[in-house]
Design an enzyme around this catalytic site. Structure first.
Site, PDB file in Angstrom:
ATOM      1  N   PRO A  95       7.464   1.732  -6.797  1.00  0.00           N
ATOM      2  CA  PRO A  95       7.234   2.855  -5.955  1.00  0.00           C
ATOM      3  C   PRO A  95       8.418   3.567  -5.393  1.00  0.00           C
ATOM      4  O   PRO A  95       9.353   2.950  -4.977  1.00  0.00           O
ATOM      5  CB  PRO A  95       6.436   2.240  -4.819  1.00  0.00           C
ATOM      6  CG  PRO A  95       6.513   0.756  -5.059  1.00  0.00           C
ATOM      7  CD  PRO A  95       6.830   0.571  -6.477  1.00  0.00           C
TER       8      PRO A  95
ATOM      9  N   ILE B 193       0.849  -1.184   0.000  1.00  0.00           N
ATOM     10  CA  ILE B 193       0.000   0.000   0.000  1.00  0.00           C
ATOM     11  C   ILE B 193       0.890   1.242   0.000  1.00  0.00           C
ATOM     12  O   ILE B 193       1.739   1.403   0.876  1.00  0.00           O
ATOM     13  CB  ILE B 193      -0.928  -0.004   1.237  1.00  0.00           C
ATOM     14  CG1 ILE B 193      -1.652  -1.365   1.341  1.00  0.00           C
ATOM     15  CG2 ILE B 193      -1.907   1.148   1.171  1.00  0.00           C
ATOM     16  CD1 ILE B 193      -2.429  -1.758   0.103  1.00  0.00           C
ATOM     17  N   GLU B 194       0.665   2.127  -0.969  1.00  0.00           N
ATOM     18  CA  GLU B 194       1.576   3.265  -1.129  1.00  0.00           C
ATOM     19  C   GLU B 194       0.854   4.585  -1.365  1.00  0.00           C
ATOM     20  O   GLU B 194       1.426   5.516  -1.919  1.00  0.00           O
ATOM     21  CB  GLU B 194       2.554   2.984  -2.275  1.00  0.00           C
ATOM     22  CG  GLU B 194       3.312   1.690  -2.080  1.00  0.00           C
ATOM     23  CD  GLU B 194       4.520   1.577  -2.985  1.00  0.00           C
ATOM     24  OE1 GLU B 194       5.139   2.613  -3.257  1.00  0.00           O
ATOM     25  OE2 GLU B 194       4.836   0.459  -3.399  1.00  0.00           O
ATOM     26  N   ASN B 195      -0.406   4.664  -0.931  1.00  0.00           N
ATOM     27  CA  ASN B 195      -1.147   5.906  -1.159  1.00  0.00           C
ATOM     28  C   ASN B 195      -1.365   6.706   0.122  1.00  0.00           C
ATOM     29  O   ASN B 195      -2.197   7.610   0.166  1.00  0.00           O
ATOM     30  CB  ASN B 195      -2.491   5.605  -1.830  1.00  0.00           C
ATOM     31  CG  ASN B 195      -3.366   4.673  -0.995  1.00  0.00           C
ATOM     32  OD1 ASN B 195      -3.002   4.290   0.121  1.00  0.00           O
ATOM     33  ND2 ASN B 195      -4.524   4.299  -1.527  1.00  0.00           N
TER      34      ASN B 195
END
EC number: 3.2.1.14
Length: 567
Positions: free
Chosen positions: A457, A156-158
């Site tokens: 990312p 998860i990178e938001n």
């Protein structure tokens, strides 16, 4: 031919992954960052691969979308979810060769997240029905037909963390329905700790594998801010799973990430014995396998080189490395002339840590006497304690002091055997105030991944709390050599109300002793600075710095207590 191999492999007993091993290699597969991605089974034929992470489910919870670049036929279920017969066959083939297959949720580019825990909890059942050992859906309604995954990875990178602890907890409950195999949960935080997206997940849920992205950030592997010890501290003290395994995540080639690539010899150098031998070290993870396969040297491809490195790990011979965080303690005493009473301000700060680092924590205490003060005394005690099996030596730093009617400055410098780059923020001191500031060096990059993305990312940093005056010390990025710069601060002329003889007397009374302690690769630099404020008040500033090789960026020291005694 592959079909015959698949049938043959079903007849052979498979050795499942040893989840507690510290010599596993995990690879991301599915985004073709190397440009020549082969089908999944191709990589599973290698003994260098232990865990394969399919990437990605890049949109959820509704609608659900999968993307595997060039590796899927492009058919869809009745609900519009990508369906991949070849991947389904290869999942079973790989599992029968003892490989663990996870599906990664998220990625750098995508639309995903939960508005609340209830939605996330319900989505756990959706994942189980689509990819687990569930009979709630017909085979043709599942993306990988009758293939059953070994678990999920949260990439998860938001910067939206809502719901993931609830999702993980519910998945754990569903996993218990199938006792025929082991299921695993992984997470892929970026190296700044705590991660903005999966920080709560890591602290609230039982995660088996943490694939830490030590690239595309200031805490890259090989940098002076490499913060393995921060993550080790998390595993030891904060993780609900006491058998958690930490993977050092690296780019598999220079094209696989924006920054942070190291060739195999450099990776071997940076993964020191205390890391390899830690019981929490799980191995090396890579973005991604296609890039690693095409990155070769005389010892094989990059993935094979990484496997050779982790094979050297010996958890039974675990060692302890010590270090300290960079701590800046500033005590300011301001004085104006009047008559007859005195005021004493005393500040004491003590910190203890057992990690290796180069982060900075600042705390400031100010006391002001502006009415009837003829003398003022301020003392600051700062101590750092480390636990180590390494012998210590002491050396005295060189120092120089200059005093005049306009400026008084003192500087000290030390040298040691480590390379560090550190950033320090010193808050501007105002009378009768108490403040603290924390600065973490940052480097923000963003790289998107689409259907054939070549980079994983980049991104997240932690911003500093308040500061006004910033001093940055930069040291060459060579882990074997440290040259701590000399810090000198000079400011404006003192007011006429304070004479040079007064200043000299107070200087002698308030200057702390200067010492240097070397613990392994730790250098302590104590600097005393005299600052003349552009008012009728004089300010004394004393700064303590501790520079080390590996960064424990989460350590935050409490505000120093202040005791004021009026006579």
């Amino acid at each position: 031919m592959l079909y015959l191999l698949t049938i043959f492999s079903l007849l052979l007993p498979a050795l499942a992954i040893n989840a507690r091993s510290n010599s596993n290699v995990a690879v991301y597969w599915g985004q073709n960052s190397g440009g020549s991605q082969q089908r999944l089974s191709y990589y599973c034929d290698s003994d260098a691969v232990d865990i394969v992470i399919l990437s990605f489910m890049h949109q959820f919870p509704s609608p659900i979308q999968l993307n595997f670049a060039n590796a899927c036929e492009g058919t869809y279920t009745a609900n519009g979810i990508l369906q991949c017969q070849t991947i389904a066959e290869d999942i079973k083939y790989c599992q029968n060769k003892g490989k663990t297959i996870l599906l990664s949720l998220g990625g750098a580019a995508g639309s995903y997240g939960f508005s609340d825990d209830a939605t996330a909890k319900q989505f756990a059942h959706t994942l189980w029905d689509l990819f687990g050992n569930s009979k709630n859906l017909a085979t043709n309604d599942r993306p990988f037909y009758d293939a059953v995954l070994d678990g999920f990875d949260f990439d998860i990178e938001n910067n939206w963390s809502t719901g993931y602890p609830a999702l993980a907890t519910e998945l754990r409950t569903l996993f218990q329905k199938d006792t025929s195999k082991n299921y695993y949960l992984g997470a892929a935080p970026q190296c700044p700790y705590p991660d903005a997206s999966v920080g709560p997940l890591l602290k609230q849920s039982e995660i088996d594998f943490v694939f830490i992205q030590f690239y595309n950030n200031y805490c890259n592997l090989g940098s002076s801010s490499f913060n393995w010890d921060t993550w080790l501290n998390y595993a030891e003290t904060d993780s609900p799973n006491k058998n958690i395994k930490l993977f050092v995540g690296v780019p598999a080639s220079s094209r696989a990430a924006g920054s942070g690539y190291n060739d195999p010899s450099a990776v071997s150098q940076y993964l020191t014995s205390d890391i390899l031998n830690s019981k929490y070290f799980g191995g090396i993870s890579m973005w991604d396998v296609s890039a690693g396969w095409s990155n070769t040297n005389s010892n094989g491809n990059f993935v094979e080189n990484m496997k050779a490195i982790v094979k050297k790990a010996s958890p039974g011979e675990e060692t302890t490395s010590s270090s300290t965080t960079t701590t800046t303690t500033t005590t300011s005493t301001t004085i104006s002339s009047s008559s007859s009473s005195s005021k004493t301000s005393k500040t004491s700060t003590t910190s203890t840590t057992s990690s290796s680092i180069s982060s900075t924590t600042s705390s400031t205490t100010s006391s002001t006497s502006s009415s009837s003060t003829s003398s003022s005394t301020s003392s600051t005690t700062s101590s750092s304690t480390t636990s180590s099996q390494i012998s210590t030596t002491s050396t005295a730093p060189t120092s120089s002091t200059s005093l005049s009617s306009s400026t008084i400055s003192t500087s000290a410098s030390t040298s040691d055997t480590t390379s560090v780059t550190s950033s320090e923020t010193t808050p501007v001191v105002t009378p009768s105030s108490l403040s603290s500031a924390i600065t973490i060096p940052g480097d923000s990059t963003t790289t998107g991944i689409s259907k054939s993305s070549s980079t994983k990312p980049a991104t997240s940093t932690t911003s500093a709390l308040s500061s006004s005056t910033t001093t940055v010390a930069t040291i060459p990025d060579d882990k074997e050599i440290i040259n701590t710069p000399t810090d000198t601060e000079t400011t404006s002329k003192p007011p006429a109300i304070i004479t040079e003889s007064d200043a000299t007397t107070i200087t002698q009374n308030l200057t702390p002793s200067t010492t240097t302690k070397n613990v392994k690769t730790t250098s302590t630099n104590i600097v005393t600075e005299w600052v003349w404020a552009p008012t009728t008040l004089r300010t004394l500033t004393t700064t303590y710095q501790i520079l080390t090789t590996r960064t424990h960026i989460e350590t935050v020291f409490a505000e120093p207590s202040t005791v004021v005694i009026y006579n």
